[in-house]
Design an enzyme around this catalytic site. Structure first.
Site, mmCIF file in Angstrom:
data_model
loop_
_atom_site.group_PDB
_atom_site.id
_atom_site.type_symbol
_atom_site.label_atom_id
_atom_site.label_comp_id
_atom_site.label_asym_id
_atom_site.label_seq_id
_atom_site.Cartn_x
_atom_site.Cartn_y
_atom_site.Cartn_z
ATOM 1 N N ASN A 1 8.086 -5.678 -1.367
ATOM 2 C CA ASN A 1 8.043 -4.546 -0.443
ATOM 3 C C ASN A 1 6.632 -4.511 0.134
ATOM 4 O O ASN A 1 5.705 -4.008 -0.504
ATOM 5 C CB ASN A 1 8.375 -3.226 -1.133
ATOM 6 C CG ASN A 1 8.471 -2.081 -0.118
ATOM 7 O OD1 ASN A 1 7.981 -2.200 1.005
ATOM 8 N ND2 ASN A 1 9.105 -0.987 -0.511
ATOM 9 N N PRO B 1 0.788 -1.233 0.000
ATOM 10 C CA PRO B 1 0.000 0.000 0.000
ATOM 11 C C PRO B 1 0.819 1.281 0.000
ATOM 12 O O PRO B 1 1.859 1.376 0.646
ATOM 13 C CB PRO B 1 -0.823 -0.111 1.289
ATOM 14 C CG PRO B 1 -0.100 -1.095 2.135
ATOM 15 C CD PRO B 1 0.554 -2.057 1.188
ATOM 16 N N ASN B 2 0.301 2.220 -0.747
ATOM 17 C CA ASN B 2 0.824 3.589 -0.865
ATOM 18 C C ASN B 2 2.090 3.699 -1.719
ATOM 19 O O ASN B 2 2.551 4.804 -1.988
ATOM 20 C CB ASN B 2 1.058 4.212 0.530
ATOM 21 C CG ASN B 2 -0.222 4.234 1.351
ATOM 22 O OD1 ASN B 2 -1.236 4.736 0.888
ATOM 23 N ND2 ASN B 2 -0.191 3.665 2.552
ATOM 24 N N HIS C 1 12.899 -2.804 1.555
ATOM 25 C CA HIS C 1 12.364 -1.498 1.937
ATOM 26 C C HIS C 1 13.247 -0.416 1.340
ATOM 27 O O HIS C 1 14.478 -0.555 1.328
ATOM 28 C CB HIS C 1 12.313 -1.345 3.461
ATOM 29 C CG HIS C 1 11.449 -2.378 4.099
ATOM 30 N ND1 HIS C 1 10.072 -2.279 4.120
ATOM 31 C CD2 HIS C 1 11.755 -3.565 4.682
ATOM 32 C CE1 HIS C 1 9.572 -3.358 4.704
ATOM 33 N NE2 HIS C 1 10.578 -4.158 5.055
ATOM 34 N N ILE C 2 12.599 0.631 0.896
ATOM 35 C CA ILE C 2 13.320 1.766 0.331
ATOM 36 C C ILE C 2 14.049 2.518 1.446
ATOM 37 O O ILE C 2 15.228 2.836 1.348
ATOM 38 C CB ILE C 2 12.334 2.691 -0.403
ATOM 39 C CG1 ILE C 2 11.678 1.926 -1.566
ATOM 40 C CG2 ILE C 2 13.031 3.957 -0.901
ATOM 41 C CD1 ILE C 2 10.419 2.584 -2.108
ATOM 42 N N GLU D 1 12.478 -9.652 1.213
ATOM 43 C CA GLU D 1 11.753 -8.471 1.710
ATOM 44 C C GLU D 1 12.642 -7.250 1.489
ATOM 45 O O GLU D 1 13.817 -7.261 1.864
ATOM 46 C CB GLU D 1 11.465 -8.654 3.207
ATOM 47 C CG GLU D 1 10.800 -7.454 3.859
ATOM 48 C CD GLU D 1 10.663 -7.633 5.385
ATOM 49 O OE1 GLU D 1 10.751 -8.782 5.875
ATOM 50 O OE2 GLU D 1 10.483 -6.608 6.073
ATOM 51 N N TYR E 1 11.384 8.695 0.583
ATOM 52 C CA TYR E 1 11.332 7.658 -0.455
ATOM 53 C C TYR E 1 11.932 8.088 -1.796
ATOM 54 O O TYR E 1 11.952 7.298 -2.738
ATOM 55 C CB TYR E 1 9.876 7.213 -0.663
ATOM 56 C CG TYR E 1 9.254 6.622 0.580
ATOM 57 C CD1 TYR E 1 9.731 5.430 1.104
ATOM 58 C CD2 TYR E 1 8.209 7.266 1.243
ATOM 59 C CE1 TYR E 1 9.181 4.883 2.267
ATOM 60 C CE2 TYR E 1 7.645 6.727 2.396
ATOM 61 C CZ TYR E 1 8.135 5.541 2.906
ATOM 62 O OH TYR E 1 7.588 5.005 4.047
ATOM 63 N N ALA F 1 3.357 -0.858 4.582
ATOM 64 C CA ALA F 1 2.849 -0.872 5.963
ATOM 65 C C ALA F 1 2.388 -2.255 6.406
ATOM 66 O O ALA F 1 2.390 -2.555 7.614
ATOM 67 C CB ALA F 1 1.719 0.137 6.114
ATOM 68 N N ARG G 1 13.421 4.728 11.891
ATOM 69 C CA ARG G 1 12.207 5.551 11.855
ATOM 70 C C ARG G 1 11.346 5.295 13.102
ATOM 71 O O ARG G 1 11.853 4.871 14.129
ATOM 72 C CB ARG G 1 11.464 5.268 10.541
ATOM 73 C CG ARG G 1 12.332 5.588 9.306
ATOM 74 C CD ARG G 1 11.622 5.291 8.011
ATOM 75 N NE ARG G 1 10.438 6.130 7.865
ATOM 76 C CZ ARG G 1 9.466 5.884 6.986
ATOM 77 N NH1 ARG G 1 9.560 4.841 6.176
ATOM 78 N NH2 ARG G 1 8.426 6.688 6.902
ATOM 79 N N ARG H 1 4.990 10.870 -2.807
ATOM 80 C CA ARG H 1 4.810 10.549 -1.385
ATOM 81 C C ARG H 1 6.127 10.745 -0.628
ATOM 82 O O ARG H 1 7.122 10.068 -0.909
ATOM 83 C CB ARG H 1 4.378 9.088 -1.259
ATOM 84 C CG ARG H 1 4.292 8.595 0.172
ATOM 85 C CD ARG H 1 4.142 7.077 0.226
ATOM 86 N NE ARG H 1 4.089 6.611 1.599
ATOM 87 C CZ ARG H 1 4.308 5.358 1.975
ATOM 88 N NH1 ARG H 1 4.595 4.443 1.065
ATOM 89 N NH2 ARG H 1 4.254 5.021 3.235
HETATM 90 C C1 DQA Z 1 8.517 0.933 3.426
HETATM 91 C C2 DQA Z 1 8.645 1.163 4.942
HETATM 92 C C3 DQA Z 1 7.306 0.952 5.625
HETATM 93 O O1 DQA Z 1 7.441 1.196 7.030
HETATM 94 C C4 DQA Z 1 6.272 1.925 5.072
HETATM 95 O O2 DQA Z 1 5.008 1.671 5.654
HETATM 96 C C5 DQA Z 1 6.211 1.937 3.588
HETATM 97 C C6 DQA Z 1 7.435 1.805 2.820
HETATM 98 C C7 DQA Z 1 9.821 1.252 2.669
HETATM 99 O O3 DQA Z 1 9.941 0.826 1.533
HETATM 100 O O4 DQA Z 1 10.699 1.938 3.205
HETATM 101 O O5 DQA Z 1 5.147 2.134 3.010
HETATM 102 O O6 DQA Z 1 8.209 -0.435 3.200
#
Ligand code: DQA
Length: 166
Positions: free
Chosen positions: A93, A30-31, A122-123, A120, A43, A96, A129, A38
């Site tokens: 990825n 999501p997102n 993450h950017i 897995e 990011y 959330a 964080r 965003r």
């Molecule tokens: C994320 C890190 C997550 O905590 C966050 O909710 C995201 C992006 C990242 O790629 O850094 O949506 O997965």
């Protein structure tokens, strides 16, 4: 569903290894469809179309990259089921969902228990964080985790899949 597209390599960049014919699924939660606008301070300013292009250029001969994004947990779980059935390695990825989706975790476990890599990514570096981002319910069933390197997190994951499978 949003399929950002696929990219196959015709050859020049990073084509030292030839792995026959292989598709790598790059699944985004999501997102992440809002990448580019965003929180660019977290990011970056590039979107998933740019990611698709970069991964396509990084892929060796015979490797196709299929980038997808969804805000829907059930759809993402269905894509993991499909990866098991088609025996497709996955770069995930979970966004959330990382932090609370046991349904996604169980689906990810099916991928790795089937002997397929699921990395897995993450950017950002979630550990640097907010505290709710420090826990991943996915990591324990993933093959490995790469975080904090921007879009290079995906490229490093792709490199690792090629090294393992190729
Ligand atoms: C994320 C890190 C997550 O905590 C966050 O909710 C995201 C992006 C990242 O790629 O850094 O949506 O997965």
């Amino acid at each position: 569903m949003s399929e950002l597209g696929s990219a196959s390599s015709t050859g020049s960049v990073g084509s030292a290894a030839s792995v026959g014919s292989l598709t790598v699924l790059v699944l985004n939660g999501p997102n992440l469809g809002r990448l580019g606008s965003r929180e660019p301070d977290v990011y970056g300013s590039q979107d998933l179309v740019a990611l698709t292009k970069q991964l396509g250029e990084a892929a060796p001969d015979g490797v196709s990259i299929e980038v997808r994004q969804t805000d829907d947990e059930g759809e993402l779980i269905g894509w993991l089921h499909g990866a098991v059935d088609a025996r497709t390695p996955v770069i995930l990825n979970p966004a959330a969902f990382t932090h609370y989706s046991y349904g996604l975790r169980d689906a990810a476990a099916m991928v790795t228990k089937a002997g397929l890599p699921l990395i897995e990514v993450h950017i950002s570096n979630p550990h640097a964080r907010e505290s709710f981002r420090h826990n991943s319910v996915i990591s324990a069933v993933a093959t490995g985790v790469i975080a904090g390197f921007g879009f290079d997190s995906y490229r490093l994951a792709l490199d690792q899949i090629i090294r393992t499978i190729g």
